[in-house]
Design a protein around this motif. Structure first.
Motif, short mmCIF file in Angstrom:
data_model
loop_
_atom_site.label_atom_id
_atom_site.label_comp_id
_atom_site.label_asym_id
_atom_site.label_seq_id
_atom_site.Cartn_x
_atom_site.Cartn_y
_atom_site.Cartn_z
N LEU A 61 0.83 -1.21 0.00
CA LEU A 61 0.00 0.00 0.00
C LEU A 61 0.86 1.25 0.00
O LEU A 61 0.56 2.22 -0.72
N GLU A 62 1.91 1.25 0.79
CA GLU A 62 2.79 2.42 0.84
C GLU A 62 3.39 2.69 -0.54
O GLU A 62 3.53 3.86 -0.95
N ASN A 63 3.73 1.64 -1.27
CA ASN A 63 4.24 1.82 -2.63
C ASN A 63 3.18 2.42 -3.55
O ASN A 63 3.47 3.29 -4.38
N LEU A 64 1.93 1.93 -3.39
CA LEU A 64 0.84 2.48 -4.19
C LEU A 64 0.60 3.95 -3.86
O LEU A 64 0.44 4.78 -4.77
N PHE A 65 0.58 4.27 -2.58
CA PHE A 65 0.35 5.65 -2.17
C PHE A 65 1.46 6.56 -2.70
O PHE A 65 1.19 7.66 -3.19
N SER A 66 2.69 6.08 -2.62
CA SER A 66 3.84 6.87 -3.08
C SER A 66 3.78 7.08 -4.59
O SER A 66 4.01 8.19 -5.09
N SER A 67 3.47 6.02 -5.32
CA SER A 67 3.38 6.12 -6.78
C SER A 67 2.28 7.07 -7.22
O SER A 67 2.42 7.80 -8.20
N ALA A 68 1.18 7.07 -6.45
CA ALA A 68 0.04 7.92 -6.81
C ALA A 68 0.34 9.40 -6.64
O ALA A 68 -0.40 10.25 -7.15
N GLU A 69 1.42 9.72 -5.93
CA GLU A 69 1.81 11.12 -5.77
C GLU A 69 2.44 11.67 -7.05
O GLU A 69 2.43 12.88 -7.29
N ASN A 70 3.00 10.77 -7.87
CA ASN A 70 3.72 11.20 -9.07
C ASN A 70 3.05 10.78 -10.38
O ASN A 70 3.40 11.29 -11.44
N CYS A 71 2.13 9.82 -10.30
CA CYS A 71 1.46 9.31 -11.50
C CYS A 71 -0.05 9.38 -11.29
O CYS A 71 -0.53 9.40 -10.16
N ASN A 72 -0.79 9.38 -12.40
CA ASN A 72 -2.24 9.27 -12.24
C ASN A 72 -2.54 7.87 -11.75
O ASN A 72 -1.80 6.92 -12.01
N ILE A 73 -3.65 7.74 -11.05
CA ILE A 73 -3.91 6.49 -10.33
C ILE A 73 -4.17 5.32 -11.28
O ILE A 73 -3.90 4.16 -10.96
N GLN A 74 -4.67 5.60 -12.46
CA GLN A 74 -4.88 4.53 -13.43
C GLN A 74 -3.54 3.90 -13.82
O GLN A 74 -3.43 2.68 -13.94
N THR A 75 -2.52 4.74 -13.96
CA THR A 75 -1.18 4.23 -14.26
C THR A 75 -0.64 3.41 -13.10
O THR A 75 0.00 2.38 -13.29
N VAL A 76 -0.91 3.86 -11.89
CA VAL A 76 -0.48 3.13 -10.69
C VAL A 76 -1.07 1.72 -10.70
O VAL A 76 -0.37 0.73 -10.43
N PHE A 77 -2.35 1.61 -11.03
CA PHE A 77 -3.00 0.31 -11.04
C PHE A 77 -2.46 -0.59 -12.15
O PHE A 77 -2.50 -1.82 -12.03
N MET A 78 -1.97 0.01 -13.22
CA MET A 78 -1.47 -0.79 -14.34
C MET A 78 -0.01 -1.19 -14.18
O MET A 78 0.46 -2.12 -14.84
N THR A 79 0.72 -0.50 -13.32
CA THR A 79 2.15 -0.77 -13.18
C THR A 79 2.49 -1.53 -11.90
O THR A 79 3.67 -1.82 -11.66
N ILE A 80 1.50 -1.86 -11.09
CA ILE A 80 1.77 -2.65 -9.89
C ILE A 80 2.34 -4.00 -10.32
O ILE A 80 1.95 -4.56 -11.36
N SER A 81 3.26 -4.53 -9.56
CA SER A 81 3.92 -5.78 -9.95
C SER A 81 3.08 -7.00 -9.59
O SER A 81 2.21 -6.95 -8.70
N GLU A 82 3.34 -8.10 -10.29
CA GLU A 82 2.65 -9.35 -10.00
C GLU A 82 2.95 -9.81 -8.58
O GLU A 82 2.09 -10.38 -7.90
N GLU A 83 4.17 -9.56 -8.12
CA GLU A 83 4.56 -9.96 -6.76
C GLU A 83 3.73 -9.20 -5.72
O GLU A 83 3.30 -9.78 -4.71
N GLU A 84 3.51 -7.92 -5.97
CA GLU A 84 2.72 -7.12 -5.03
C GLU A 84 1.26 -7.58 -5.03
O GLU A 84 0.62 -7.66 -3.97
N ILE A 85 0.74 -7.89 -6.20
CA ILE A 85 -0.63 -8.39 -6.28
C ILE A 85 -0.76 -9.71 -5.52
O ILE A 85 -1.75 -9.95 -4.84
#
Length: 216
Positions: A61-85
């Motif tokens: 979650l912290e990685n998602l929150f951090s990524s969402a600060e610099n990218c639009n959230i749709q991009t965040v959802f598309m770039t999450i890793s398989e390991e994180e999922i």
């Protein structure tokens, strides 16, 4: 900023995203309508709060929150890793294992937002439907109606859907989707995974065929 505040901000971003996209742009677009969006945002918030109780999930979650600060959230959802999922999925599975299906529904509902490389995750959808069906078989069947539009040729989903339709007293619908699953597996009979599914499908298909024939 504490985790609760980060979750609130993240959910606000999901809400803004949902208002900007169409059903054709995002797998969950049809579900994120103006009518049911507030309910879903609440579900996502509750799911995130549950995930945050697990240390491994909190890191994701912290990685998602951090990524969402610099990218639009749709991009965040598309770039999450398989390991994180997988970390999030494994945690969600623990609730199914102990029969906490209401919690599992929330967790898997959030997982349907995650589309690595832009592709919706069939596993998240089928586990969501299976969990929901445990709470309300009618709601589960309705969700499968939607899911089969997203994944019309996935034998695992077709097989799972057929079981739900059968339990929902819709044997003809179950027969149609199970027959479709059988045909798909037969087209890929050289693949071990498809052959295994075919072995599961055959007895179920025979049972439903006999029941439908007996009612004619």
């Amino acid at each position: 900023m504490d985790v609760k505040e980060k979750i609130d901000q993240f959910c606000q971003k999901i809400s803004r995203m949902a208002s900007e996209i169409s059903a054709n742009d995002f797998a969950l677009g049809q579900q994120l309508s103006e009518t049911n969006m507030p309910i879903l945002i609440t579900v996502f918030r509750l799911a995130l709060e549950l995930y945050a109780t697990d240390s491994a999930c909190l890191k994701v979650l912290e990685n998602l929150f951090s990524s969402a600060e610099n990218c639009n959230i749709q991009t965040v959802f598309m770039t999450i890793s398989e390991e994180e999922i997988k970390v999030l999925s494994d945690f969600a599975e623990t609730f199914i294992q102990v029969g906490k299906h209401a919690e599992a529904v929330k967790l898997f509902q959030f997982l349907t937002l995650l589309c690595p490389k832009g592709a919706p995750n069939p596993y998240a959808y089928v586990r969501l439907a299976e969990s929901l069906a445990q709470l309300n078989i009618d709601a589960g069947a309705q969700l499968y109606d939607f899911i089969l539009n997203v994944f019309p040729d996935n034998p695992a989903i077709l097989f799972s859907a057929s079981k739900c339709y059968y339990e929902n007293e819709r044997p003809k619908r179950a027969l149609r989707v199970l027959t479709q699953a059988k045909e798909i597996c037969e087209r890929h009979e050289n693949n071990d995974e498809f052959r295994k599914f075919l072995e599961l499908i055959a007895p179920e298909l025979l049972k439903i065929q006999e029941e439908v024939a007996a009612k004619r």
